[in-house]
Design an enzyme around this catalytic site. Structure first.
Site, PDB file in Angstrom:
ATOM      1  N   TYR A   1       7.659  -7.018  -8.288  1.00  0.00           N
ATOM      2  CA  TYR A   1       7.303  -5.821  -7.504  1.00  0.00           C
ATOM      3  C   TYR A   1       7.053  -4.653  -8.458  1.00  0.00           C
ATOM      4  CZ  TYR A   1       7.830  -2.402  -3.653  1.00  0.00           C
ATOM      5  OH  TYR A   1       7.640  -1.392  -2.716  1.00  0.00           O
TER       6      TYR A   1
ATOM      7  N   THR B   1       0.832  -1.211   0.000  1.00  0.00           N
ATOM      8  CA  THR B   1       0.000   0.000   0.000  1.00  0.00           C
ATOM      9  C   THR B   1       0.862   1.255   0.000  1.00  0.00           C
ATOM     10  OG1 THR B   1      -0.124  -0.340   2.364  1.00  0.00           O
ATOM     11  CG2 THR B   1      -2.089  -0.909   1.101  1.00  0.00           C
TER      12      THR B   1
ATOM     13  N   ASP C   1       9.677   0.982   5.002  1.00  0.00           N
ATOM     14  CA  ASP C   1      10.747   0.344   5.775  1.00  0.00           C
ATOM     15  C   ASP C   1      11.664   1.377   6.430  1.00  0.00           C
ATOM     16  OD1 ASP C   1       9.533  -1.778   4.557  1.00  0.00           O
ATOM     17  OD2 ASP C   1      11.130  -2.137   3.108  1.00  0.00           O
TER      18      ASP C   1
ATOM     19  N   SER D   1      13.798  -6.070   6.203  1.00  0.00           N
ATOM     20  CA  SER D   1      14.322  -4.725   5.954  1.00  0.00           C
ATOM     21  C   SER D   1      15.696  -4.436   6.539  1.00  0.00           C
ATOM     22  CB  SER D   1      13.341  -3.665   6.457  1.00  0.00           C
ATOM     23  OG  SER D   1      12.206  -3.712   5.686  1.00  0.00           O
TER      24      SER D   1
HETATM   25  C1  GLA Z   1       9.041  -4.001   0.454  1.00  0.00           C
HETATM   26  C2  GLA Z   1       9.239  -2.519   0.175  1.00  0.00           C
HETATM   27  C3  GLA Z   1       8.216  -1.672   0.950  1.00  0.00           C
HETATM   28  C4  GLA Z   1       6.796  -2.186   0.730  1.00  0.00           C
HETATM   29  C5  GLA Z   1       6.725  -3.694   0.942  1.00  0.00           C
HETATM   30  C6  GLA Z   1       5.381  -4.259   0.591  1.00  0.00           C
HETATM   31  O1  GLA Z   1       9.357  -4.276   1.789  1.00  0.00           O
HETATM   32  O2  GLA Z   1      10.539  -2.127   0.550  1.00  0.00           O
HETATM   33  O3  GLA Z   1       8.343  -0.326   0.598  1.00  0.00           O
HETATM   34  O4  GLA Z   1       6.337  -1.825  -0.542  1.00  0.00           O
HETATM   35  O5  GLA Z   1       7.707  -4.378   0.183  1.00  0.00           O
HETATM   36  O6  GLA Z   1       4.418  -3.805   1.467  1.00  0.00           O
END
Ligand code: GLA
Length: 393
Positions: free
Chosen positions: A225, A35, A175, A126
């Protein structure tokens, strides 16, 4: 890594005392997946796993970074920062951050630093955002000048830029924001358009957060993605025929979407519907959390997984297996994949006295179903990034 230990390692490597130690956490997202790049809402927590950097400024413009976990050193000048193509790809995160700090006219000094962390790498927790945030805070605070005044959301956006434009990963803001702004025992309710946020107390009472790592990591994550981002944009473009002022799926209600979805391919319709519903779910999840209704929160987590699996199609058989094993446990009130998908981790909300049973269940059944040994972390919700001055500086 514990401060005393990283301090020691700095001394051993550089022969002097570090001036400061910075810690930046990894994260797990409770709800609000995919989102953030749709200008929507997310609800992540910082986990008590950190990337730590011990640093000391230098009198010149050189940066010397030593990654303890890889036993690699990378050296560059602040006047000539280029991405590394070699096996020290980790250095692109601090390099990108230094590059963008300078572009934002932040005066930063040369420095020497050791870096280490216990955020599992390439697991969807992350670690990249954590190293970006830790590097940014090290560069900004190690110098002789007064510590920086940059606002947390602004710095998160700068770290995101480093990842988008220097490292080349097209991520959203979630993140970096949680790594900077997280707070122990709170979830971060973030509006990814305005970057307004609220730290919502996470009253878990008799429940715990358990993160399970599928140990699957797929190359296609980043291409898929980018495809999802493009599909969402296509949806917005289509809807603009009726709502010219919208700029993201965030601006559309489910009922309006239903009225005008004809004309989009089935696939794009599914992607858009998921995002619109997930934004709704985050708002309801925040209300549930504030009302202390974890059961409702768990139901929303489960629905999020189903949407990610069936409509957004970013789950995989290993994530689904892990979630199904959790769902079969009556003491798990919510389980879903977390992060970008195609592997990485699941997040589970489980009754505290049943954690051991869940861990045992996953450790037994997941390898039977997939042939892979999982990793499981019973996490505490930790603080966002923080700085410690070194003892003897
Ligand atoms: C990764 C990206 C985030 C987010 C998620 C999905 O972690 O780094 O910014 O888009 O995917 O929610």
């Amino acid at each position: 890594m514990k401060s005393s230990l990283i301090h020691q390692r700095f001394q051993h490597h550089f022969g002097s005392e570090a001036q400061l130690i910075v810690h930046a956490p990894g994260r797990v997202n409770l709800i609000g997946e995919h989102t953030d790049y749709n200008d929507g809402f997310v609800l992540p927590v910082a986990i008590d796993k950190y990337v730590s950097i011990a640093a000391r400024s230098r009198g010149d413009r050189r940066v010397v970074l030593h990654a303890l976990d890889f036993n690699q050193t990378c050296e560059f000048s602040l006047d000539d920062i280029r991405p590394s193509q070699g096996n020290d790809a980790w250095s692109n995160y601090p390099k990108g951050v230094a590059h963008f700090l300078q572009r934002a006219n932040q005066p930063i000094p040369g420095l020497e630093a050791v870096i280490s962390g216990d955020v599992p790498i390439a697991s969807g927790l992350s670690s990249s955002a954590a190293i970006e945030v830790a590097s940014a805070l090290a560069f900004l605070n190690v110098g002789p000048d007064t510590p920086f005044e940059m606002d947390g959301s602004e710095l998160a956006a700068l770290c995101q830029r480093a990842e988008n434009q220097f490292v080349g990963v097209n991520c959203g803001i979630m993140d970096q924001a949680i790594s900077l702004l997280g707070k122990a025992n709170h979830a971060l309710f973030l509006d990814c358009r305005t970057l307004d946020y609220e730290r919502v107390p996470l009253c878990l009472a008799d429940f715990s957060i358990v993160v399970c790592n599928t140990k699957v990591q797929r190359e296609l994550t980043s291409s898929e993605y980018n495809k999802r981002r493009a599909e969402c944009e296509k949806g917005v473009e289509h809807l603009r025929q009726w709502f010219p002022s919208i700029s993201a799926l965030r601006d559309v209600s489910l009922s309006d979407f239903r009225k005008y979805e004809d004309g989009l391919s089935l696939r794009t319709r599914k992607r858009c519907r998921y995002v619109i519903e997930e934004n709704e779910r985050v708002l309801r999840a925040v209300d549930a959390l504030k009302a202390g209704d974890l059961q409702v929160f768990g139901v929303l987590m489960n629905a999020s997984h189903i949407g990610l699996r069936d409509d957004y199609e970013v789950s995989c058989k290993e994530l689904d297996a892990m979630v199904e094993i959790a769902w079969a446990n009556k003491d798990v009130i919510g389980a879903r994949m977390t992060g970008a998908g195609f592997g990485g981790c699941t997040v589970n909300l489980v009754r505290r006295d049943a954690v051991e049973e869940l861990v045992d269940g996953i450790q037994t059944e997941y390898p039977q179903r997939t042939g892979i040994e999982p990793e499981i972390y019973v996490c505490n919700v930790g603080d966002g990034a923080f700085i410690e001055s070194s003892r003897n500086s």
